[in-house]
Motif scaffolding. Structure first.
Motif, short mmCIF file in Angstrom:
data_model
loop_
_atom_site.label_atom_id
_atom_site.label_comp_id
_atom_site.label_asym_id
_atom_site.label_seq_id
_atom_site.Cartn_x
_atom_site.Cartn_y
_atom_site.Cartn_z
N GLY A 396 0.81 -1.21 0.00
CA GLY A 396 0.00 0.00 0.00
C GLY A 396 0.84 1.26 0.00
N ILE A 397 1.93 1.26 0.80
CA ILE A 397 2.81 2.43 0.84
C ILE A 397 3.53 2.61 -0.49
N GLU A 398 3.97 1.49 -1.10
CA GLU A 398 4.66 1.58 -2.38
C GLU A 398 3.72 2.05 -3.48
N SER A 496 -10.49 3.46 8.79
CA SER A 496 -11.07 2.22 8.26
C SER A 496 -10.16 1.54 7.27
N ASP A 497 -9.22 2.30 6.69
CA ASP A 497 -8.23 1.72 5.79
C ASP A 497 -6.92 2.48 5.99
N LEU A 498 -5.88 2.10 5.25
CA LEU A 498 -4.56 2.66 5.48
C LEU A 498 -4.22 3.82 4.54
N SER A 499 -5.22 4.34 3.82
CA SER A 499 -4.91 5.43 2.89
C SER A 499 -4.38 6.69 3.58
N HIS A 503 0.14 10.06 4.41
CA HIS A 503 0.14 11.47 4.78
C HIS A 503 0.69 11.65 6.19
N LEU A 504 0.39 10.71 7.08
CA LEU A 504 0.95 10.77 8.42
C LEU A 504 2.45 10.56 8.39
N LEU A 505 2.92 9.66 7.53
CA LEU A 505 4.35 9.42 7.39
C LEU A 505 5.05 10.69 6.88
N ARG A 506 4.45 11.35 5.93
CA ARG A 506 5.05 12.57 5.39
C ARG A 506 5.10 13.66 6.45
#
Length: 514
Positions: A396-398, A496-499, A503-506
């Motif tokens: 998902g991240i990639e 509810s999902d990892l989308s 943005h949190l990582l950034r």
């Protein structure tokens, strides 16, 4: 006359540069768009640019995603979007995907203008027909280019040249010119600069070469397991590639790779056109046998493959149960750990997969454990799910443009080389009153920047939701319980999902820089 000219229409421009044609550079696109805007009385008030991004899908194209988000959220302060041509909007393999993103804009009163096309995007029948044809042609161009590139790579593989990827432990990449003459070694991360140059594999440092040969001797001649070999090397202070400790997986990679006997293998895995990653059967592999100088004797390599193939052979249900019965007779008790300690036996995971659970396999051979193992069995099932959840998180991240590395020992993820991420699966525990509870424990030894807590549904078979827990916010209390509803403060991290994860990582990347 100029005083009579109406006010210009506010517009945004979108430019994208992939790596296929220099004429499509973002600067050239911007020039054509600016000329179009001057002729049609547009004022460019905002720019979106994706540089070096594939047009096959929207993943990784942050600017296009931001454009669509601005339009959907009502943040677009413009009435049109100017794009160089249909292919710069995207070479989507499904032409409907390109149309879908255009429809999102048009539905909110924002028209897309393709500045270099020979037709106006005015909704007329000729325009719609040409637009559909161009979209299909854009996708077909990528498919044809992919096939041509693949064919060229296959030819180079059969000629003995390396196509991408690190050399691996015990080997190094080396440049050769068009006459196959050695030029210079390539360090990790370095690439060839001349189109006529090629890359081959050569033996690495003597110590690494000897370690590879020793791994084969320990496995074939001394019948040591992969785990035992890793333990021996770690105990001696020897490091694997990039200084990491040895583990079972790294030893297995060395024992199964034909590059150590000089063979060049390509197309083991396919990921064409950014679609699903597929492991190909051996008949689809592209081979260049004897391409490199071998560092392992072929007979020793073949002996190792025979041992591995014998282990992996398909057992019938009856054979599996017979092996389990024999192990019970020898040990007097059974457990997943006892099963996994015997290298000649299928793993405990194989029994769970075949019979549904270890307890069911025990029942079939008449064995009753001395205690209730249902709680432990649930924990084992959750541990089995963990690699899959980690893989889904990485994928998902990639997909949204992140670069991820995974620590083989701890499963700690490092995103974009700076933010650490841990994934924990939290079992659901119903109370006697019928309410649901989850107990979360953050890893204080690793202290990841962000923990993804996967809360399970009752029965602990499927996930319920996710909590994205930054260490800076929640690390002061690494152990805490959760109910179905947890108040505004804690539920602010619930998704509810990892989308939202990227943005949190950034955000954390920015905070670390500051």
């Amino acid at each position: 006359m100029d005083s009579q000219r109406p006010a210009p229409t506010r517009a945004a421009q979108y430019v994208r540069m992939s790596t296929d044609h220099q004429r499509y550079s973002t600067e050239n696109q911007a020039e054509v768009i600016a000329s179009y805007a001057a002729r049609r009385n547009f004022e460019i008030v905002r720019s979106y640019a994706d540089e070096g991004r594939s047009g096959l899908n929207i993943a990784g194209r942050d600017s296009l995603r931001r454009l669509i988000s601005d339009v959907q959220n009502g943040d677009a302060d413009y009435e049109a979007v100017l794009v160089y041509d249909i292919s710069r909007w995207g070479r989507f393999q499904d032409a409907d995907e390109s149309a879908y993103y255009e429809f999102i804009c048009r539905e909110r009163g924002i028209n897309i203008h393709y500045c270099a096309e020979q037709f106006d995007n005015d909704g007329s029948l000729p325009s719609n027909v040409m637009k559909s044809i161009k979209r299909v042609m854009a996708g077909e161009y990528s498919r044809e280019l992919s096939n041509k590139v693949f064919a060229g790579q296959c030819r180079l593989v059969t000629l003995g040249y390396r196509q991408g990827g690190s050399a691996g432990y015990g080997l190094r990449r080396h440049l050769v010119n068009e006459h196959n003459e050695l030029k210079a070694p390539l360090a990790r991360g370095e690439h060839k600069s001349l189109q006529t140059d090629r890359v081959i594999l050569v033996p690495g440092p003597n110590e690494e070469v000897e370690t590879v040969r020793r791994i084969y001797r320990l496995f074939v001649l001394e019948l040591r397991s992969e785990r035992e070999i890793a333990t021996i090397l770690n105990r001696e202070g020897k490091s694997a590639e990039l200084g990491q400790p040895w583990n079972r997986s790294l030893i297995r990679q060395i024992l199964t790779s034909e590059k150590y006997i000089g063979n060049n293998i390509y197309n083991r895995v396919s990921f064409k056109l950014k679609k699903k990653r597929v492991s190909n059967t051996p008949d689809m592999w592209v081979r260049g046998d004897g391409a490199f100088q071998p560092i392992v004797e072929p007979l020793l390599f073949q002996a190792a493959q025979s041992i591995l193939a014998d282990r992996a052979r398909r057992f019938s249900d009856e054979e599996l149960l017979q092996l389990l019965t024999a192990l019970l007779g020898a040990r007097g008790a059974l457990s997943g750990m006892i099963i996994d300690e015997v290298e000649s036996m299928p793993s405990s995971a194989a029994y769970r997969h075949r019979f549904g659970s270890l307890l069911r396999a025990y029942e079939l051979i008449g064995y009753s454990p001395g205690r209730d193992y249902r709680y432990l069995e649930t924990n084992r099932q959750l541990r089995l799910m963990h690699p899959e959840v980690v893989s889904e998180t990485v994928a998902g991240i990639e997909r949204i443009g992140g670069e991820v590395t995974v620590d083989e020992e701890t499963d700690l993820l490092t995103v974009n080389r700076e933010v650490t991420l841990a994934v924990v699966i939290v079992r659901c525990q119903p109370t006697p009153a019928g309410s649901l509870r989850w107990r979360i424990r953050l890893d204080t030894s690793l202290r990841p920047d962000i923990t993804v807590a996967v809360r399970m549904q009752p029965g602990n078979v499927r996930h319920r939701d996710y909590y994205l827990l930054p260490w800076l916010d929640v690390g002061s209390d690494p152990k805490f319980g959760m109910a179905e509803e947890n108040g505004v403060h804690l539920d602010a991290y619930r998704v509810s999902d990892l989308s939202p994860l990227y943005h949190l990582l950034r955000r954390h990347s920015v905070e670390r820089v500051q």
